[in-house]
Design an enzyme around this catalytic site. Structure first.
Site, PDB file in Angstrom:
ATOM      1  N   ASP A  10       0.867  -1.169   0.000  1.00  0.00           N
ATOM      2  CA  ASP A  10       0.000   0.000   0.000  1.00  0.00           C
ATOM      3  C   ASP A  10       0.914   1.234   0.000  1.00  0.00           C
ATOM      4  O   ASP A  10       2.094   1.147   0.365  1.00  0.00           O
ATOM      5  CB  ASP A  10      -0.880  -0.050   1.255  1.00  0.00           C
ATOM      6  CG  ASP A  10      -1.647   1.230   1.468  1.00  0.00           C
ATOM      7  OD1 ASP A  10      -2.335   1.653   0.525  1.00  0.00           O
ATOM      8  OD2 ASP A  10      -1.547   1.813   2.569  1.00  0.00           O
ATOM      9  N   MET A  11       0.364   2.373  -0.397  1.00  0.00           N
ATOM     10  CA  MET A  11       1.188   3.581  -0.463  1.00  0.00           C
ATOM     11  C   MET A  11       0.951   4.522   0.724  1.00  0.00           C
ATOM     12  O   MET A  11       1.767   4.616   1.619  1.00  0.00           O
ATOM     13  CB  MET A  11       0.956   4.294  -1.801  1.00  0.00           C
ATOM     14  CG  MET A  11       1.438   3.472  -3.000  1.00  0.00           C
ATOM     15  SD  MET A  11       1.176   4.283  -4.588  1.00  0.00           S
ATOM     16  CE  MET A  11       2.298   5.684  -4.450  1.00  0.00           C
ATOM     17  N   ASP A  12      -0.193   5.199   0.737  1.00  0.00           N
ATOM     18  CA  ASP A  12      -0.454   6.184   1.796  1.00  0.00           C
ATOM     19  C   ASP A  12      -0.593   5.495   3.155  1.00  0.00           C
ATOM     20  O   ASP A  12      -1.365   4.551   3.308  1.00  0.00           O
ATOM     21  CB  ASP A  12      -1.728   6.964   1.469  1.00  0.00           C
ATOM     22  CG  ASP A  12      -1.564   7.774   0.197  1.00  0.00           C
ATOM     23  OD1 ASP A  12      -0.955   8.854   0.263  1.00  0.00           O
ATOM     24  OD2 ASP A  12      -2.004   7.303  -0.870  1.00  0.00           O
ATOM     25  N   THR A  44      -2.549  -0.021  -4.270  1.00  0.00           N
ATOM     26  CA  THR A  44      -2.984   1.251  -3.713  1.00  0.00           C
ATOM     27  C   THR A  44      -4.410   1.627  -4.096  1.00  0.00           C
ATOM     28  O   THR A  44      -4.925   1.158  -5.117  1.00  0.00           O
ATOM     29  CB  THR A  44      -2.006   2.381  -4.164  1.00  0.00           C
ATOM     30  OG1 THR A  44      -2.416   3.616  -3.611  1.00  0.00           O
ATOM     31  CG2 THR A  44      -1.948   2.502  -5.681  1.00  0.00           C
ATOM     32  N   GLY A  45      -5.002   2.470  -3.284  1.00  0.00           N
ATOM     33  CA  GLY A  45      -6.289   3.061  -3.626  1.00  0.00           C
ATOM     34  C   GLY A  45      -6.135   4.233  -4.573  1.00  0.00           C
ATOM     35  O   GLY A  45      -7.106   4.692  -5.177  1.00  0.00           O
ATOM     36  N   LYS A 176      -8.095  -5.228  -3.434  1.00  0.00           N
ATOM     37  CA  LYS A 176      -6.665  -5.477  -3.602  1.00  0.00           C
ATOM     38  C   LYS A 176      -6.379  -6.979  -3.577  1.00  0.00           C
ATOM     39  O   LYS A 176      -5.471  -7.459  -4.259  1.00  0.00           O
ATOM     40  CB  LYS A 176      -5.871  -4.760  -2.512  1.00  0.00           C
ATOM     41  CG  LYS A 176      -5.916  -3.240  -2.602  1.00  0.00           C
ATOM     42  CD  LYS A 176      -5.056  -2.603  -1.515  1.00  0.00           C
ATOM     43  CE  LYS A 176      -5.106  -1.083  -1.557  1.00  0.00           C
ATOM     44  NZ  LYS A 176      -4.195  -0.486  -0.564  1.00  0.00           N
ATOM     45  N   ASP A 199      -2.370  -0.450   5.883  1.00  0.00           N
ATOM     46  CA  ASP A 199      -2.772   0.206   7.134  1.00  0.00           C
ATOM     47  C   ASP A 199      -4.271   0.431   7.273  1.00  0.00           C
ATOM     48  O   ASP A 199      -4.733   0.838   8.326  1.00  0.00           O
ATOM     49  CB  ASP A 199      -2.061   1.564   7.264  1.00  0.00           C
ATOM     50  CG  ASP A 199      -2.595   2.600   6.282  1.00  0.00           C
ATOM     51  OD1 ASP A 199      -2.941   3.706   6.718  1.00  0.00           O
ATOM     52  OD2 ASP A 199      -2.659   2.304   5.074  1.00  0.00           O
ATOM     53  N   SER A 200      -5.060   0.177   6.189  1.00  0.00           N
ATOM     54  CA  SER A 200      -6.476   0.550   6.224  1.00  0.00           C
ATOM     55  C   SER A 200      -7.376  -0.613   5.802  1.00  0.00           C
ATOM     56  O   SER A 200      -6.895  -1.675   5.401  1.00  0.00           O
ATOM     57  CB  SER A 200      -6.724   1.761   5.324  1.00  0.00           C
ATOM     58  OG  SER A 200      -6.054   2.896   5.839  1.00  0.00           O
ATOM     59  N   ASN A 202      -9.075  -1.099   3.218  1.00  0.00           N
ATOM     60  CA  ASN A 202      -8.925  -1.581   1.841  1.00  0.00           C
ATOM     61  C   ASN A 202      -7.749  -2.542   1.691  1.00  0.00           C
ATOM     62  O   ASN A 202      -7.555  -3.128   0.626  1.00  0.00           O
ATOM     63  CB  ASN A 202      -8.818  -0.413   0.840  1.00  0.00           C
ATOM     64  CG  ASN A 202      -7.636   0.508   1.082  1.00  0.00           C
ATOM     65  OD1 ASN A 202      -6.915   0.378   2.068  1.00  0.00           O
ATOM     66  ND2 ASN A 202      -7.445   1.470   0.189  1.00  0.00           N
TER      67      ASN A 202
END
Length: 250
Positions: A10-12, A44-45, A176, A199-200, A202
């Protein structure tokens, strides 16, 4: 070397620190993983265009999962698969957003991002766009719960978040995790050979289904509960720690 062939990041809140930067430590250990023959991918989202500069920074020529799995890329600019969100549901989601006037909303199409301040023109021309994802943001818990309760009754959308204050809506079955399964097929590897880091909400399905599911130290509690391992926070180079400990162990 570990037994893992693919690290899906994941990115953010994960790869990126709170300044939305890739730390030197993370970049260094990603390069070491690549040098060792391990594939490192974004999951990523974000849309492709906002993820691309970071892929270029790391010189990644690897697959990418964007918009929570609505797009799967063989490598940057080479699309493998795109799953559209029905304009019927985008209209319903948009009308619901307008009923809660304080709520910020946004939507991805294959070509653009629209939001509360810049919506499609004409405003009702939903059918002319190739939609991918819709999102709501509000720090008012009661409003967010009402939005969630309404959308859940439709039974037609994948509902996650990328922060505790938002809701993200994708076509049902698109996540994902589903994108990672598709990627494994392309790469001829098993999900057991994948490390998924996030972290989230998604990220939860991917974290549960991967061979090793990793939550960031700053992850939402539900994500930590789903994970096999909790690494350091995104400001403490948690991704570098995962690669060090599980990919290039020993």
């Amino acid at each position: 070397m570990g037994d893992y062939k693919l690290v899906a990041l994941d990115m953010d809140g994960t790869l990126l620190n709170e300044q939305s930067e890739i730390s030197t430590e993370n970049a260094e250990w990603i390069q070491k993983a690549l040098d060792a023959g391990v594939t490192v991918s974004f999951s990523t989202g974000r849309g492709f265009r906002s993820a691309l500069p970071f892929a270029e920074q790391l010189k990644l020529e690897t697959p990418m999962i964007t918009v929570n799995g609505s797009e799967i890329w063989h490598r940057p600019h080479v699309l493998h698969k795109r799953t559209h969100l029905s304009p019927v549901y985008v209209q319903r989601l948009h009308e619901l957003a307008l009923a809660y006037s304080e709520t910020w909303f946004w939507a991805y199409t294959a070509d653009d991002i629209f939001n509360k301040e810049k919506w499609i023109s004409p405003a009702g021309d939903y059918d002319s766009h190739h939609w991918l994802k819709f999102g709501y943001y509000t720090e008012d818990d009661s409003v967010r719960e009402k939005l969630l309760a309404e959308v859940q009754t439709w039974g037609a959308l994948e509902i996650t978040n990328s922060s505790p204050w938002n809701l993200e809506l994708n076509p049902l079955g698109v996540s994902k995790a589903s994108a990672l399964q598709e990627l494994c097929g392309l790469m001829n590897i098993e999900m057991s050979q994948v490390i998924a880091v996030g972290d989230s909400l998604n990220d939860i399905a991917a974290i549960r289904e991967a061979g090793l599911g990793v939550a960031m130290g700053n992850a939402q509690e539900a994500v930590k509960e789903a994970a096999d391992f909790i690494t350091l926070t995104n400001d403490e180079h948690g991704v570098a720690e995962v690669i060090k400990r599980y990919v290039l162990k020993g």
